[in-house]
Design a protein around this motif. Structure first.
Motif, PDB file in Angstrom:
ATOM      1  N   ASP A  58       0.840  -1.193   0.000  1.00 28.02           N
ATOM      2  CA  ASP A  58       0.000   0.000   0.000  1.00 28.02           C
ATOM      3  C   ASP A  58       0.877   1.246   0.000  1.00 28.02           C
ATOM      4  N   PRO A  59       0.779   2.109  -1.034  1.00 27.62           N
ATOM      5  CA  PRO A  59       1.616   3.313  -1.058  1.00 27.62           C
ATOM      6  C   PRO A  59       1.273   4.297   0.058  1.00 27.62           C
ATOM      7  N   ASP A  60       0.070   4.206   0.644  1.00 25.00           N
ATOM      8  CA  ASP A  60      -0.335   5.109   1.729  1.00 25.00           C
ATOM      9  C   ASP A  60      -0.176   4.460   3.101  1.00 25.00           C
ATOM     10  N   PHE A  61       0.624   3.413   3.177  1.00 26.10           N
ATOM     11  CA  PHE A  61       0.766   2.685   4.436  1.00 26.10           C
ATOM     12  C   PHE A  61       1.252   3.584   5.565  1.00 26.10           C
ATOM     13  N   ARG A  62       2.276   4.373   5.325  1.00 23.66           N
ATOM     14  CA  ARG A  62       2.820   5.218   6.389  1.00 23.66           C
ATOM     15  C   ARG A  62       1.769   6.177   6.924  1.00 23.66           C
ATOM     16  N   ALA A  63       1.023   6.810   6.052  1.00 25.53           N
ATOM     17  CA  ALA A  63      -0.016   7.748   6.492  1.00 25.53           C
ATOM     18  C   ALA A  63      -1.087   7.021   7.308  1.00 25.53           C
ATOM     19  N   LYS A  64      -1.452   5.825   6.882  1.00 27.72           N
ATOM     20  CA  LYS A  64      -2.485   5.068   7.589  1.00 27.72           C
ATOM     21  C   LYS A  64      -1.996   4.541   8.937  1.00 27.72           C
ATOM     22  N   ALA A  65      -0.752   4.152   9.027  1.00 30.99           N
ATOM     23  CA  ALA A  65      -0.222   3.534  10.237  1.00 30.99           C
ATOM     24  C   ALA A  65       0.498   4.518  11.152  1.00 30.99           C
ATOM     25  N   GLN A  66       0.619   5.775  10.753  1.00 28.32           N
ATOM     26  CA  GLN A  66       1.456   6.722  11.501  1.00 28.32           C
ATOM     27  C   GLN A  66       1.024   6.892  12.946  1.00 28.32           C
ATOM     28  N   ARG A  67      -0.280   6.983  13.217  1.00 31.44           N
ATOM     29  CA  ARG A  67      -0.727   7.175  14.601  1.00 31.44           C
ATOM     30  C   ARG A  67      -0.301   5.994  15.474  1.00 31.44           C
ATOM     31  N   VAL A  68      -0.470   4.776  14.973  1.00 25.77           N
ATOM     32  CA  VAL A  68      -0.079   3.595  15.740  1.00 25.77           C
ATOM     33  C   VAL A  68       1.437   3.544  15.911  1.00 25.77           C
ATOM     34  N   LEU A  69       2.167   3.822  14.844  1.00 23.90           N
ATOM     35  CA  LEU A  69       3.630   3.812  14.926  1.00 23.90           C
ATOM     36  C   LEU A  69       4.130   4.863  15.906  1.00 23.90           C
ATOM     37  N   ASP A  70       3.494   6.040  15.934  1.00 26.98           N
ATOM     38  CA  ASP A  70       3.867   7.081  16.898  1.00 26.98           C
ATOM     39  C   ASP A  70       3.609   6.619  18.329  1.00 26.98           C
ATOM     40  N   LEU A  71       2.475   5.945  18.561  1.00 31.41           N
ATOM     41  CA  LEU A  71       2.186   5.465  19.911  1.00 31.41           C
ATOM     42  C   LEU A  71       3.183   4.410  20.353  1.00 31.41           C
ATOM     43  N   TYR A  72       3.598   3.534  19.434  1.00 29.98           N
ATOM     44  CA  TYR A  72       4.647   2.572  19.778  1.00 29.98           C
ATOM     45  C   TYR A  72       5.950   3.292  20.113  1.00 29.98           C
ATOM     46  N   ALA A  73       6.180   4.450  19.509  1.00 32.65           N
ATOM     47  CA  ALA A  73       7.372   5.249  19.805  1.00 32.65           C
ATOM     48  C   ALA A  73       7.135   6.186  20.988  1.00 32.65           C
ATOM     49  N   ARG A  74       5.972   6.035  21.655  1.00 31.83           N
ATOM     50  CA  ARG A  74       5.579   6.831  22.824  1.00 31.83           C
ATOM     51  C   ARG A  74       5.470   8.318  22.537  1.00 31.83           C
ATOM     52  N   THR A  75       4.882   8.668  21.392  1.00 34.14           N
ATOM     53  CA  THR A  75       4.550  10.060  21.095  1.00 34.14           C
ATOM     54  C   THR A  75       3.107  10.124  20.622  1.00 34.14           C
ATOM     55  N   PHE A  76       2.451  11.265  20.884  1.00 34.27           N
ATOM     56  CA  PHE A  76       1.089  11.492  20.410  1.00 34.27           C
ATOM     57  C   PHE A  76       1.011  12.909  19.867  1.00 34.27           C
ATOM     58  N   GLU A  77       0.687  13.015  18.589  1.00 31.54           N
ATOM     59  CA  GLU A  77       0.612  14.303  17.891  1.00 31.54           C
ATOM     60  C   GLU A  77       1.920  15.081  18.061  1.00 31.54           C
ATOM     61  N   GLY A  78       3.038  14.370  17.978  1.00 36.53           N
ATOM     62  CA  GLY A  78       4.356  14.987  18.032  1.00 36.53           C
ATOM     63  C   GLY A  78       4.864  15.298  19.421  1.00 36.53           C
ATOM     64  N   ILE A  79       4.083  15.020  20.460  1.00 32.68           N
ATOM     65  CA  ILE A  79       4.482  15.319  21.843  1.00 32.68           C
ATOM     66  C   ILE A  79       4.810  14.006  22.544  1.00 32.68           C
ATOM     67  N   PRO A  80       6.005  13.896  23.143  1.00 32.76           N
ATOM     68  CA  PRO A  80       6.361  12.657  23.848  1.00 32.76           C
ATOM     69  C   PRO A  80       5.422  12.404  25.029  1.00 32.76           C
ATOM     70  N   LEU A  81       5.095  11.136  25.258  1.00 37.78           N
ATOM     71  CA  LEU A  81       4.262  10.786  26.405  1.00 37.78           C
ATOM     72  C   LEU A  81       5.079  10.897  27.681  1.00 37.78           C
ATOM     73  N   SER A  82       4.432  11.293  28.763  1.00 37.92           N
ATOM     74  CA  SER A  82       5.134  11.378  30.045  1.00 37.92           C
ATOM     75  C   SER A  82       5.161  10.001  30.697  1.00 37.92           C
ATOM     76  N   GLU A  83       5.870   9.900  31.815  1.00 39.90           N
ATOM     77  CA  GLU A  83       6.036   8.614  32.490  1.00 39.90           C
ATOM     78  C   GLU A  83       4.715   8.050  33.007  1.00 39.90           C
ATOM     79  N   ASP A  84       3.744   8.925  33.327  1.00 40.65           N
ATOM     80  CA  ASP A  84       2.477   8.436  33.864  1.00 40.65           C
ATOM     81  C   ASP A  84       1.423   8.183  32.782  1.00 40.65           C
ATOM     82  N   GLU A  85       1.785   8.311  31.513  1.00 40.03           N
ATOM     83  CA  GLU A  85       0.878   8.017  30.409  1.00 40.03           C
ATOM     84  C   GLU A  85       1.261   6.671  29.799  1.00 40.03           C
ATOM     85  N   HIS A  86       0.264   5.870  29.492  1.00 40.30           N
ATOM     86  CA  HIS A  86       0.510   4.513  29.001  1.00 40.30           C
ATOM     87  C   HIS A  86      -0.265   4.261  27.720  1.00 40.30           C
ATOM     88  N   VAL A  87       0.268   3.399  26.889  1.00 38.84           N
ATOM     89  CA  VAL A  87      -0.392   2.969  25.668  1.00 38.84           C
ATOM     90  C   VAL A  87      -0.905   1.558  25.907  1.00 38.84           C
TER      91      VAL A  87
END
Length: 104
Positions: free
Chosen positions: A51-80
């Protein structure tokens, strides 16, 4: 490198490389994996993305695995929490079917 390419000496070298332990033997890693029924050689990754749009479709999930949400890192008390880890188990509707008598 994908986990499926690792043999026991690679994960055994990681604790020493990270300064966690002086050394861990490959046989110890093999025993731990066998005891926990973990099989890294059966690990599957997204190798053939068609899928050529894979990155756009999966970006939110990939960001959460990297512990970021909308470009802001998650704090220690936030969990996925991932509630859909067993992708082979899907909710299915109960489809009405004609009743049959039990066989002999």
């Amino acid at each position: 490198m994908p986990l499926s390419r690792w043999s026991c000496p690679e994960p055994a070298a990681e604790p020493a490389a990270r300064g966690i332990a002086d050394s861990v033997s490959a046989s110890t890693v093999r025993r731990w994996l066998r005891g926990d029924a973990i099989k890294p050689w059966q690990y599957r990754s997204w190798i053939f993305i068609r899928d050529p749009d894979f990155r756009a479709k999966a970006q939110r999930v990939l960001d959460l695995y990297a512990r970021t949400f909308e470009g802001i890192p998650l704090s220690e008390d936030e969990h996925v929490v991932s509630s859909d880890e067993k992708t082979s188990v899907q909710a299915r509707c109960r489809c009405p079917r004609p009743r049959r008598r039990a066989g002999p």
